[in-house]
Design a protein around this motif. Structure first.
Motif, PDB file in Angstrom:
ATOM      1  N   GLU A  63      -4.605   1.428   5.035  1.00  0.00           N
ATOM      2  CA  GLU A  63      -4.448   1.704   3.607  1.00  0.00           C
ATOM      3  C   GLU A  63      -5.200   2.951   3.110  1.00  0.00           C
ATOM      4  O   GLU A  63      -4.654   3.781   2.409  1.00  0.00           O
ATOM      5  CB  GLU A  63      -4.977   0.488   2.868  1.00  0.00           C
ATOM      6  N   GLY A 105       5.451   0.401 -16.911  1.00  0.00           N
ATOM      7  CA  GLY A 105       4.523  -0.709 -16.680  1.00  0.00           C
ATOM      8  C   GLY A 105       3.768  -0.575 -15.369  1.00  0.00           C
ATOM      9  O   GLY A 105       2.846  -1.327 -15.084  1.00  0.00           O
ATOM     10  N   ILE A 107       1.734   2.102 -12.701  1.00  0.00           N
ATOM     11  CA  ILE A 107       1.154   3.449 -12.639  1.00  0.00           C
ATOM     12  C   ILE A 107       0.834   3.903 -11.214  1.00  0.00           C
ATOM     13  O   ILE A 107       0.182   4.910 -11.000  1.00  0.00           O
ATOM     14  CB  ILE A 107      -0.133   3.541 -13.496  1.00  0.00           C
ATOM     15  N   HIS A 108       1.267   3.112 -10.215  1.00  0.00           N
ATOM     16  CA  HIS A 108       1.006   3.520  -8.828  1.00  0.00           C
ATOM     17  C   HIS A 108       1.829   4.765  -8.505  1.00  0.00           C
ATOM     18  O   HIS A 108       3.034   4.783  -8.751  1.00  0.00           O
ATOM     19  CB  HIS A 108       1.380   2.391  -7.867  1.00  0.00           C
ATOM     20  N   ASN A 109       1.185   5.775  -7.934  1.00  0.00           N
ATOM     21  CA  ASN A 109       1.987   6.983  -7.646  1.00  0.00           C
ATOM     22  C   ASN A 109       1.775   7.585  -6.260  1.00  0.00           C
ATOM     23  O   ASN A 109       2.422   8.558  -5.916  1.00  0.00           O
ATOM     24  CB  ASN A 109       1.772   8.047  -8.732  1.00  0.00           C
ATOM     25  N   SER A 153      10.494   3.751  -8.051  1.00  0.00           N
ATOM     26  CA  SER A 153       9.368   3.236  -7.259  1.00  0.00           C
ATOM     27  C   SER A 153       8.651   2.149  -8.046  1.00  0.00           C
ATOM     28  O   SER A 153       8.492   2.257  -9.259  1.00  0.00           O
ATOM     29  CB  SER A 153       8.415   4.409  -6.983  1.00  0.00           C
ATOM     30  N   SER A 157       4.847  -6.399  -9.086  1.00  0.00           N
ATOM     31  CA  SER A 157       6.067  -7.187  -9.268  1.00  0.00           C
ATOM     32  C   SER A 157       6.368  -7.539 -10.728  1.00  0.00           C
ATOM     33  O   SER A 157       7.516  -7.832 -11.054  1.00  0.00           O
ATOM     34  CB  SER A 157       6.068  -8.431  -8.385  1.00  0.00           C
TER      35      SER A 157
HETATM   36  C1  B12 Z   1      -4.123   2.295  -4.701  1.00  0.00           C
HETATM   37  C2  B12 Z   1      -3.778   1.066  -5.511  1.00  0.00           C
HETATM   38  C3  B12 Z   1      -3.981   1.123  -6.886  1.00  0.00           C
HETATM   39  C4  B12 Z   1      -4.461   2.386  -7.588  1.00  0.00           C
HETATM   40  C5  B12 Z   1      -3.257   3.322  -7.789  1.00  0.00           C
HETATM   41  C6  B12 Z   1      -3.671   4.774  -7.661  1.00  0.00           C
HETATM   42  C7  B12 Z   1      -2.479   5.674  -7.681  1.00  0.00           C
HETATM   43  N1  B12 Z   1      -2.704   6.861  -8.201  1.00  0.00           N
HETATM   44  O1  B12 Z   1      -1.372   5.370  -7.234  1.00  0.00           O
HETATM   45  C8  B12 Z   1      -5.009   1.790  -8.914  1.00  0.00           C
HETATM   46  C9  B12 Z   1      -6.464   1.458  -8.737  1.00  0.00           C
HETATM   47  C10 B12 Z   1      -4.838   2.650 -10.150  1.00  0.00           C
HETATM   48  C11 B12 Z   1      -4.233   0.476  -8.997  1.00  0.00           C
HETATM   49  C12 B12 Z   1      -4.027  -0.222 -10.174  1.00  0.00           C
HETATM   50  C13 B12 Z   1      -3.451  -1.470 -10.199  1.00  0.00           C
HETATM   51  N2  B12 Z   1      -3.043  -2.228  -9.190  1.00  0.00           N
HETATM   52 CO1  B12 Z   1      -2.908  -1.538  -7.405  1.00  0.00          CO
HETATM   53  N3  B12 Z   1      -2.978  -1.192  -5.617  1.00  0.00           N
HETATM   54  C14 B12 Z   1      -3.292  -0.136  -4.897  1.00  0.00           C
HETATM   55  C15 B12 Z   1      -3.170  -0.410  -3.373  1.00  0.00           C
HETATM   56  C16 B12 Z   1      -4.574  -0.616  -2.832  1.00  0.00           C
HETATM   57  C17 B12 Z   1      -2.485   0.646  -2.562  1.00  0.00           C
HETATM   58  C18 B12 Z   1      -1.156   1.107  -3.125  1.00  0.00           C
HETATM   59  C19 B12 Z   1      -0.736   2.355  -2.403  1.00  0.00           C
HETATM   60  O2  B12 Z   1      -0.927   3.464  -2.873  1.00  0.00           O
HETATM   61  N4  B12 Z   1      -0.216   2.184  -1.196  1.00  0.00           N
HETATM   62  C20 B12 Z   1       0.083   3.304  -0.324  1.00  0.00           C
HETATM   63  C21 B12 Z   1       1.478   3.853  -0.565  1.00  0.00           C
HETATM   64  C22 B12 Z   1       1.705   5.024   0.379  1.00  0.00           C
HETATM   65  O3  B12 Z   1       2.422   2.836  -0.276  1.00  0.00           O
HETATM   66  P1  B12 Z   1       3.740   2.615  -1.158  1.00  0.00           P
HETATM   67  O4  B12 Z   1       3.469   2.921  -2.570  1.00  0.00           O
HETATM   68  O5  B12 Z   1       4.356   1.324  -0.816  1.00  0.00           O
HETATM   69  O6  B12 Z   1       4.692   3.811  -0.696  1.00  0.00           O
HETATM   70  C23 B12 Z   1       5.343   3.885   0.555  1.00  0.00           C
HETATM   71  C24 B12 Z   1       6.761   3.336   0.520  1.00  0.00           C
HETATM   72  O7  B12 Z   1       6.856   2.164  -0.269  1.00  0.00           O
HETATM   73  C25 B12 Z   1       7.592   4.512   0.067  1.00  0.00           C
HETATM   74  N5  B12 Z   1       7.925   4.640  -1.359  1.00  0.00           N
HETATM   75  C26 B12 Z   1       7.126   4.594  -2.438  1.00  0.00           C
HETATM   76  N6  B12 Z   1       7.809   4.802  -3.548  1.00  0.00           N
HETATM   77  C27 B12 Z   1       9.098   5.005  -3.184  1.00  0.00           C
HETATM   78  C28 B12 Z   1      10.241   5.259  -3.943  1.00  0.00           C
HETATM   79  C29 B12 Z   1      11.466   5.393  -3.311  1.00  0.00           C
HETATM   80  C30 B12 Z   1      12.671   5.653  -4.117  1.00  0.00           C
HETATM   81  C31 B12 Z   1      11.550   5.259  -1.885  1.00  0.00           C
HETATM   82  C32 B12 Z   1      12.860   5.362  -1.228  1.00  0.00           C
HETATM   83  C33 B12 Z   1      10.395   5.013  -1.130  1.00  0.00           C
HETATM   84  C34 B12 Z   1       9.183   4.895  -1.789  1.00  0.00           C
HETATM   85  O8  B12 Z   1       6.848   5.676   0.421  1.00  0.00           O
HETATM   86  C35 B12 Z   1       5.532   5.374   0.817  1.00  0.00           C
HETATM   87  C36 B12 Z   1       5.342   5.786   2.263  1.00  0.00           C
HETATM   88  O9  B12 Z   1       6.178   5.073   3.129  1.00  0.00           O
HETATM   89  C37 B12 Z   1      -2.319  -1.729  -3.377  1.00  0.00           C
HETATM   90  C38 B12 Z   1      -2.617  -2.713  -2.240  1.00  0.00           C
HETATM   91  C39 B12 Z   1      -1.736  -2.504  -1.040  1.00  0.00           C
HETATM   92  N7  B12 Z   1      -2.159  -2.971   0.077  1.00  0.00           N
HETATM   93  O10 B12 Z   1      -0.647  -1.961  -1.110  1.00  0.00           O
HETATM   94  C40 B12 Z   1      -2.627  -2.329  -4.737  1.00  0.00           C
HETATM   95  C41 B12 Z   1      -1.572  -3.191  -5.483  1.00  0.00           C
HETATM   96  C42 B12 Z   1      -0.217  -2.523  -5.371  1.00  0.00           C
HETATM   97  N8  B12 Z   1      -2.042  -3.160  -6.859  1.00  0.00           N
HETATM   98  C43 B12 Z   1      -1.881  -4.278  -7.444  1.00  0.00           C
HETATM   99  C44 B12 Z   1      -2.276  -4.528  -8.778  1.00  0.00           C
HETATM  100  C45 B12 Z   1      -2.109  -5.959  -9.270  1.00  0.00           C
HETATM  101  C46 B12 Z   1      -2.800  -3.506  -9.587  1.00  0.00           C
HETATM  102  C47 B12 Z   1      -3.252  -3.632 -11.024  1.00  0.00           C
HETATM  103  C48 B12 Z   1      -2.416  -4.531 -11.925  1.00  0.00           C
HETATM  104  C49 B12 Z   1      -4.713  -4.101 -10.988  1.00  0.00           C
HETATM  105  C50 B12 Z   1      -5.311  -4.444 -12.328  1.00  0.00           C
HETATM  106  N9  B12 Z   1      -5.501  -5.738 -12.527  1.00  0.00           N
HETATM  107  O11 B12 Z   1      -5.550  -3.572 -13.121  1.00  0.00           O
HETATM  108  C51 B12 Z   1      -3.227  -2.175 -11.490  1.00  0.00           C
HETATM  109  C52 B12 Z   1      -1.808  -1.790 -11.926  1.00  0.00           C
HETATM  110  C53 B12 Z   1      -1.733  -1.232 -13.196  1.00  0.00           C
HETATM  111  C54 B12 Z   1      -0.300  -0.819 -13.437  1.00  0.00           C
HETATM  112  N10 B12 Z   1       0.146  -1.075 -14.615  1.00  0.00           N
HETATM  113  O12 B12 Z   1       0.404  -0.292 -12.585  1.00  0.00           O
HETATM  114  C55 B12 Z   1      -1.221  -5.315  -6.563  1.00  0.00           C
HETATM  115  C56 B12 Z   1       0.239  -5.555  -6.905  1.00  0.00           C
HETATM  116  C57 B12 Z   1       0.599  -6.999  -6.715  1.00  0.00           C
HETATM  117  C58 B12 Z   1       2.020  -7.234  -7.026  1.00  0.00           C
HETATM  118  N11 B12 Z   1       2.857  -7.262  -5.979  1.00  0.00           N
HETATM  119  O13 B12 Z   1       2.393  -7.356  -8.139  1.00  0.00           O
HETATM  120  C59 B12 Z   1      -1.514  -4.728  -5.133  1.00  0.00           C
HETATM  121  C60 B12 Z   1      -0.474  -5.103  -4.067  1.00  0.00           C
HETATM  122  C61 B12 Z   1      -2.921  -5.248  -4.744  1.00  0.00           C
HETATM  123  C62 B12 Z   1      -2.969  -6.752  -4.514  1.00  0.00           C
HETATM  124  N12 B12 Z   1      -2.919  -7.196  -3.275  1.00  0.00           N
HETATM  125  O14 B12 Z   1      -3.042  -7.513  -5.436  1.00  0.00           O
HETATM  126  N13 B12 Z   1      -3.804   0.103  -7.800  1.00  0.00           N
END
Ligand code: B12
Length: 218
Positions: A63, A105, A107-109, A153, A157
């Motif tokens: 991660e 809703g 803000i993950h980017n 994206s 959930s």
């Molecule tokens: C970093 C992170 C944050 C950061 C985000 C920073 C940022 N600038 O993005 C911060 C700290 C701000 C954050 C906030 C929150 N987070 Co957060 N966060 C994470 C974390 C640790 C990693 C996410 C991440 O960046 N992954 C890495 C990227 C590379 O993966 P990815 O996005 O899936 O992208 C890949 C693919 O999916 C694809 N992809 C992505 N987008 C797209 C779009 C298209 C079209 C396509 C084809 C492909 C594609 O490309 C990438 C490479 O393969 C996860 C935990 C986890 N293990 O995932 C939790 C997680 C996503 N967060 C979670 C939560 C709950 C929150 C908060 C609500 C926490 C809170 N109580 O405040 C807030 C959300 C607020 C909001 N309104 O969005 C939960 C979501 C649970 C759920 N399923 O609903 C997670 C899963 C943590 C957990 N286990 O509870 N978070």
């Protein structure tokens, strides 16, 4: 080209790719940025930097590696000047633009940034709507002539109602036949794809870019 020059180019390329893999594996952000920059300067194609370097290193670094690599890649890719980007785009046979954003809703980017970096490295013309994007905004963009793909994206959930609304607006709109919709991000699933009638969903950025590549060439 002389054999010695070709040999050196291959050696350099292997060296830079190896440095990228090692820096991503060891979570060394500074080395990651340097290695990506040097590889780009040495002419290693961005697709290779990502596929053979970053994505291989990520297998070990989990991660945190993902987060750092997304930042490093974004920073370096943004430094490619506009002319160079245009040249890459012109050399590819893509017709149409891709619009991408994180739904309202949410803000993950970081994942979206990786997806954008990879699409740009393929030469795709991408419009980034940012995060927390209203469903109506996606539909507005779908009306633009040259938009062929909309990527949505989401990682959180709770935003699923907004996803359903966005896809429904696009699919019930006037331009539904021209525009394809793909869902991505960690929360995207096959179930949501079926439920919303999106055209595709992707488990990761590479799968996503391959699907979009086919759409833009058809
Ligand atoms: C970093 C992170 C944050 C950061 C985000 C920073 C940022 N600038 O993005 C911060 C700290 C701000 C954050 C906030 C929150 N987070 Co957060 N966060 C994470 C974390 C640790 C990693 C996410 C991440 O960046 N992954 C890495 C990227 C590379 O993966 P990815 O996005 O899936 O992208 C890949 C693919 O999916 C694809 N992809 C992505 N987008 C797209 C779009 C298209 C079209 C396509 C084809 C492909 C594609 O490309 C990438 C490479 O393969 C996860 C935990 C986890 N293990 O995932 C939790 C997680 C996503 N967060 C979670 C939560 C709950 C929150 C908060 C609500 C926490 C809170 N109580 O405040 C807030 C959300 C607020 C909001 N309104 O969005 C939960 C979501 C649970 C759920 N399923 O609903 C997670 C899963 C943590 C957990 N286990 O509870 N978070």
């Amino acid at each position: 080209m002389e054999k010695a020059i070709i040999d050196k180019k291959i050696k350099d390329r292997v060296y830079y790719i190896k440095k990228i893999v090692e820096s991503v594996e060891s979570l060394d952000f500074y080395s990651m940025k340097m290695a990506i920059k040097q590889a780009m300067e040495a002419g290693v194609p961005i697709t290779d930097i990502i596929k053979q370097g970053v994505l291989i290193g990520l297998k070990e670094s989990g991660e945190m590696g993902l987060i750092l690599a997304a930042e490093a890649l974004e920073g370096e890719l943004m430094s490619i000047d506009e002319n160079e980007r245009r040249k890459i785009e012109e050399s590819c046979n893509y017709s149409g633009k891709v619009v991408i954003g994180t739904i309202q809703g949410d803000i993950h980017n970081l994942g979206k940034s990786i997806m954008i970096a990879i699409m740009k490295s393929y030469g795709m013309n991408v419009i980034d709507l940012g995060v927390d994007v209203r469903p109506e905004r996606f539909e507005e963009l779908a009306r633009e002539n040259d938009v062929k793909v909309i990527g949505i994206s989401y990682l959180f959930s709770s935003v699923e109602p907004a996803i359903k609304r966005a896809v429904s607006l696009i699919k019930n709109g006037k331009f539904a036949n021209r525009v394809k919709v793909i869902l991505g991000g960690a929360a995207a699933s096959r179930e949501m794809m079926h439920e919303t009638h999106a055209d595709a969903f992707a488990e990761d950025a590479l799968q996503g870019v391959e699907i979009i590549d086919k759409w833009l060439k058809s």
